[in-house]
Design an enzyme around this catalytic site. Sequence first.
Site, PDB file in Angstrom:
ATOM      1  N   HIS A 268     -11.134   0.799   4.698  1.00 29.14           N
ATOM      2  CA  HIS A 268      -9.987   0.209   4.000  1.00 29.14           C
ATOM      3  C   HIS A 268      -9.019   1.331   3.623  1.00 29.14           C
ATOM      4  O   HIS A 268      -8.295   1.832   4.469  1.00 29.14           O
ATOM      5  CB  HIS A 268     -10.483  -0.564   2.784  1.00 29.14           C
ATOM      6  CG  HIS A 268      -9.450  -1.427   2.121  1.00 29.14           C
ATOM      7  ND1 HIS A 268      -8.214  -1.680   2.665  1.00 29.14           N
ATOM      8  CD2 HIS A 268      -9.469  -2.099   0.936  1.00 29.14           C
ATOM      9  CE1 HIS A 268      -7.533  -2.483   1.851  1.00 29.14           C
ATOM     10  NE2 HIS A 268      -8.264  -2.740   0.794  1.00 29.14           N
ATOM     11  N   HIS A 310      -5.376  -2.925  14.436  1.00 29.63           N
ATOM     12  CA  HIS A 310      -5.448  -3.493  13.087  1.00 29.63           C
ATOM     13  C   HIS A 310      -6.113  -4.854  13.160  1.00 29.63           C
ATOM     14  O   HIS A 310      -5.924  -5.604  14.131  1.00 29.63           O
ATOM     15  CB  HIS A 310      -4.045  -3.620  12.477  1.00 29.63           C
ATOM     16  CG  HIS A 310      -4.057  -3.865  10.999  1.00 29.63           C
ATOM     17  ND1 HIS A 310      -4.224  -5.121  10.454  1.00 29.63           N
ATOM     18  CD2 HIS A 310      -3.948  -3.006   9.948  1.00 29.63           C
ATOM     19  CE1 HIS A 310      -4.197  -5.022   9.138  1.00 29.63           C
ATOM     20  NE2 HIS A 310      -4.038  -3.766   8.808  1.00 29.63           N
ATOM     21  N   ASP A 367      -1.685   3.674   8.898  1.00 29.70           N
ATOM     22  CA  ASP A 367      -2.494   4.830   8.494  1.00 29.70           C
ATOM     23  C   ASP A 367      -2.272   6.035   9.392  1.00 29.70           C
ATOM     24  O   ASP A 367      -2.453   7.175   8.965  1.00 29.70           O
ATOM     25  CB  ASP A 367      -3.983   4.453   8.497  1.00 29.70           C
ATOM     26  CG  ASP A 367      -4.299   3.340   7.528  1.00 29.70           C
ATOM     27  OD1 ASP A 367      -3.952   3.485   6.352  1.00 29.70           O
ATOM     28  OD2 ASP A 367      -4.875   2.323   7.949  1.00 29.70           O
TER      29      ASP A 367
END
Length: 432
Positions: A268, A310, A367
Site C-alpha cells: 500500500h 495498478h 508510486d
Amino acid sequence: MTIDNKKAKIILEDGCEFDADIIHDNMGSKSIDISGLRKETGYITYDPGFMNTGSCMSSICYIDGEKGILRYRGYDLEDLVSKCDFIEVAYLMVKGTLPNLEERNKYMQLLNKHSLLHVNMKQFLRNYPSDAHPMSILTAMIASLSAFYPELEERDPEENIDLTVTRLLSKMRTIAAYTYRQMNGLEFIDPKYEYSYCENFLNMMFHTSVNGYTPNPVHVNALNKLLILHADHEQNCSTTAVRLVGSSEANLYAAVAAGCCALWGPRHGGANMEVMNMLSKIQNDKMSIDEAIRKAKDKNDPFRLSGFGHRVYKTFDPRAKIAKRICLEVMETTHTNDPLLDIAMELEEKATHDDYFVSRHLYPNVDFYTGITFRMLGIPANLYTVMFAMGRLPGWIAHYLEWRHDEYMKIGRPRQVYTGSPLREVKPINER
C-alpha cells in the site's frame, strides 16, 4: 442515487429466492443491495479482498479505473492540481466545498495557529531511537494526540470535531518534520506563522542555524501537488481501516492511527519506497535496462518492476501523468545529477513501449514518480510513506466524518466462511 423499480432475483440451490434492490449511483454504475440476504436466506457472500463489495455510500471520491478518471467531490484531479494548493483541497475534502480566498486564508492561519506540539509531546518524540521506523513514530504520536487533546472524549464531541480536525491536519505535518529531525540528531524547528503549509513543512525539515535555508518555490509547488495526488483514493485498505475503526465510535486520532498502520505495508503506502529499492538494485547489480525488463518478464525470476500496474486502473494511472510532470519540473530547476533518475527515465521509456507491459496494462503508476521526486526534494526513502500519510490525511478525515453522519451508522462486522474443524471433544491431558 436512485433505486431501480426492477429487482435482482438471486436463486439459491435449495430453491430459496432473494429479491435485491438495484441501486444506481450518480455516475450510472449499478450495485445490488444484499444487506438483507443473510437475514432472509441464511446465506452470506464470499468476496476475498472485498473486490465486489460496496461497504458504504460516499460522496468523497470517484474512480473509473477503465477510463483513468479520478475526482474529489466531483472535481477532476487534473483541474484541482492546476488551480489549487493542498490547503484548498484539504478544505474541500473535509468541508465538502472549495474555499473562497477569505476562507482559504483563514483556514491557513488556523492551521498555523495549531501547528505547535505540546512541549511534553516533543520530549516524548525525542525518546524514540534515531533508527526507529518513521511510520512507527507517526502512528504512535497520532494516537497520543488524544491524550494531550482529549476534546473528543467529552459529552458532546460534535462541538469540538472541527477543532480536532484542524489540529490533526496541522500537527501531523509537524510530527512528520520532527521525525526527520530526530532521525538526523537535529534540534526541532518550530513552524513559522508567515509560511504556508508546505513552506512550513520544508523549513521544519531542512533549516539549521548555519545553512540559511529558504524553501525553494519550485519544491513548495511540487510538494503541494504531490500531497493533492494522494488526498484520497476511494475505499482503499487504509481508508477502509479508518472507517472500520471509526464505526466503533473510536475517536478520530485512533481511527487515523489505524489508517497509518494499514498504509505502512509495502503493498500500500510503501510502494514508492519499493520503487527506489528496485532502482537501487538495478544500479548496484550493474543491470542494463534491457536486462531488467527481460528479468521482469521471466516468471521464474524473482525480480519485478515496482511502480508498474495498478489494482484499480486498467489504463494509465491519472495521478502518474501529473506526477511525471512534477518530477520533470523539479529535475529541470534543481539540475539534479542522479543516476537513479536516469535509470527510472530509461526504464519508463522502454517499458511503456514494450508489448508485454502494454498488453497487460502495466503502465507506470503514481508510486513510480513520487519516490523519485521526493528524493530530489531531499526527503529520505524511509519517510516516503509518512509523506503519503500527510497527503491522504484529508481523505481519511473526510471518510471518518462522513461515517459520523451516515444514517445507518453500522459498526463494521464482516462475516466469514469457516474452514476449521467441526466439533471436537477435549480429552483429559493424560489421554492426549
